[in-house]
Design an enzyme around this catalytic site. Structure first.
Site, PDB file in Angstrom:
ATOM      1  CG  HIS A   9     -11.936  20.711  -6.897  1.00  0.00           C
ATOM      2  ND1 HIS A   9     -12.344  19.408  -6.666  1.00  0.00           N
ATOM      3  CD2 HIS A   9     -12.823  21.494  -6.243  1.00  0.00           C
ATOM      4  CE1 HIS A   9     -13.413  19.407  -5.907  1.00  0.00           C
ATOM      5  NE2 HIS A   9     -13.736  20.661  -5.628  1.00  0.00           N
ATOM      6  CD  GLU A  82     -17.678  25.149  -3.039  1.00  0.00           C
ATOM      7  OE1 GLU A  82     -18.189  26.293  -3.157  1.00  0.00           O
ATOM      8  OE2 GLU A  82     -17.779  24.250  -3.904  1.00  0.00           O
TER       9      GLU A  82
END
Length: 205
Positions: A9, A82
């Site tokens: 990201h 994550e």
């Protein structure tokens, strides 16, 4: 062979401040938004057929301009999240050293079974990555699939796909919106591109 694009990201404020950021739903910073737009232009001409994204806001915001450029829908997948950093969420490593001195001292060399207090271990993330990889291996030959995810997840996926020990995952350093490509060939994986961010040329940071 299926071709898998992996993208971390765009930048968040926590990234800029070098704070641990796990599954907190933080948005992109202004710099991260610009990175995502650059990424979209970078990938516009690629023959990508599917876009799968972590369901966390920073990944989703990164995927949106890419999806628009490619004319694709975004498929959310929480397995691409994550690592859950538990009690370390929002802390710098210096703060972690003060509060958790013993674990901080060994963390970079700790075995993959060691769990962050209140969070996950590397093995936990690897199990998620392995499940995704198994599904990707069954994709049609010559298909191209984009995964928009997180730095730690990309590091873990690389270890799982390439047969590298999880303790070495930090050797796969990943920039925000950097593009990596892995081709899957039966039980094997070929690393075609890693951590390429030439689309960010000229941006600060």
């Amino acid at each position: 062979m299926p071709r898998i694009y992996l993208v971390r990201h765009g930048e968040t404020r926590a990234n800029a401040e070098m704070r641990y950021q796990g599954q907190n739903d933080t948005p992109l910073s202004e710099a991260g938004i610009e990175q995502a737009q650059r990424l979209a232009e970078r990938l516009r001409s690629e023959a990508i057929e599917r876009l799968i994204c972590s369901d966390l806001a920073r990944a989703w915001q990164t995927a949106e301009p890419v999806a628009q450029a490619l004319g694709l829908a975004i498929t959310p997948d929480e397995r691409l999240r994550e690592i859950d950093v538990g009690e370390w969420e929002g802390l710098t490593f210096g703060e972690i050293e003060q509060r958790y001195p013993a674990l901080a001292a060994e963390w970079d060399h700790a075995g993959p079974e060691v769990r962050i207090p209140g969070g996950e271990s590397a093995n936990d993330v690897a199990r998620r990555a392995e499940a995704v990889l198994a599904e990707l291996r069954s994709a049609p030959d010559e298909s191209s699939i984009l995964l928009v995810t997180h730095g730690g997840w990309v590091q873990t996926f690389m270890c799982v796909a390439l047969g590298v020990e999880l303790q070495r995952r930090y050797q796969f350093r990943v920039r925000n919106t950097a593009v990596s490509i892995v081709s899957l060939y039966g039980e094997f994986a070929l690393l075609d591109l890693f951590n390429d961010a030439h689309h960010l040329k000229g941006l600060a940071g």
